[in-house]
Design an enzyme around this catalytic site. Structure first.
Site: not given
Length: 353
Positions: A165-166, A192, A285, A288
């Protein structure tokens, strides 16, 4: 605890006003300044001493990319979140900003139907990211890790599934560019990101890698040496039929507030490939991927996690590590080599013809 100090940089007065009002309504945040362009922002930073900067991309005199480059020369560690429009040009500029050192990005609310929906979008998408980079975020610690028996008979690796993600675009570039053109397994990726961003990310990564990288399309048959990224707003799973293993995308409900979701992909990979799967959880973050990694381990597969020191945000990997699900925790620059080592470990030699 002192409030987190935010500087808003956007040429639109209505955006500055709305953001200031919404962010200031959070008891943990304080808007300490606004600026209409990058030149004004650079002059203000030393005076208002922000903890986080929200930076628009399209601005007169000095745009977001120029401003980001200037900020990074003077303040290399100051968190900067790009605030981009949900357009093709906005997505391209956002990916460029991430490669230039932006901490993260958030999309401006668009066509949401009401002021209330737009406000909620900002609260859900932007504010959590401000708090992460302002060090207000502490991942939950799982005190009772799952213990798996050690297996000496590791099965041949058939697929690698990556969740991120991030910080993902740069992390994926570091990992994927190390894979050789003759890679013997397919790569599946959940990053994401919203629609449009994932297609552009796939194109950007493909230009840097020896293997093809594409946005996944339902019905495609998996083949070795090819990477697919889940399309924004669609879950990605795999299904086996008489002709092989196929990619399937669908729009079932989000999981962990995410669509695509790493958990959704990993559950299907565990079901189809079992012990032949490697799951890799990179920077990001939230949690997940936690449940999906448990499914991979229960099926006999392997899990690798990025370490804290090299993660932009040690959220997703930390949940996996704290649960005892990671076979190995590695810095980002060692992950590709570890994947290749594990692929070769039990590789079946070609049969003589």
């Amino acid at each position: 605890m002192p409030k987190l100090r935010v500087l808003i940089v956007d040429d639109a007065v209505v955006v500055r006003s709305r953001l200031s009002k919404i962010l200031s309504s959070d008891p943990e945040l304080e808007v300490v300044g606004v600026a209409a362009n990058g030149r004004i922002a650079l002059a203000k930073i030393s005076h208002v001493n922000p903890d986080v900067i929200i930076l628009d991309i399209e601005m007169p005199e000095m745009d977001g990319l120029q401003t980001l480059a200037a900020i990074r020369k003077i303040y290399p560690r100051l968190p900067v979140i790009m605030y981009s429009t949900f357009t093709h040009s906005g997505a391209i500029a956002t990916l460029e900003a991430l490669s230039l050192g932006a901490s993260d990005y958030a999309t401006k609310p668009s066509n949401l139907g009401s002021v209330e929906a737009a406000t909620q979008h900002i609260r859900d998408d932007l504010i959590p990211k401000i708090k992460v980079f302002g060090a207000f975020f502490t991942p939950s610690i799982i005190t009772h890790p799952v213990i798996f028996p050690l297996h000496s008979d590791i099965q041949q690796v058939e697929v690698v599934a990556i969740g991120v993600s991030t910080g993902g675009p740069n992390a994926l570039a570091v990992v994927l560019k190390e894979f050789p053109a003759d890679l013997s397994v397919p790569i599946l990726i959940v990053q994401h990101m919203p629609p449009m961003f994932t297609k552009l990310l796939a194109k950007q990564l493909a230009s840097k890698c020896q293997i093809p990288v594409d946005e996944a399309v339902s019905g495609q048959i998996l083949k070795p040496g090819h990477a697919w990224i889940a399309p924004g707003d669609f879950h990605l799973i795999v299904q086996r039929d008489k002709t092989g293993v196929r990619l399937v995308t669908h729009q079932a409900s989000p999981e962990n507030s995410c669509r695509p979701s790493v958990d959704v992909l990993l559950r299907s990979v565990a079901q189809v490939y079992g012990a032949g799967a490697i799951a890799v959880i990179l920077t990001g973050m939230g949690q997940d991927g936690l449940h999906g990694c448990q499914c991979i381990r229960e099926a006999g597969g392997q899990v690798l996690a990025q370490d804290k020191a090299t993660s932009v945000v040690w959220g997703m990997p930390s949940f996996v590590v704290n649960a005892g699900l990671a076979n190995k925790i590695l810095p980002l620059n060692q992950i590709a080599d570890e994947i290749m080592h594990r692929i070769r470990l039990n590789q079946v030699p070609p049969t003589d013809l």
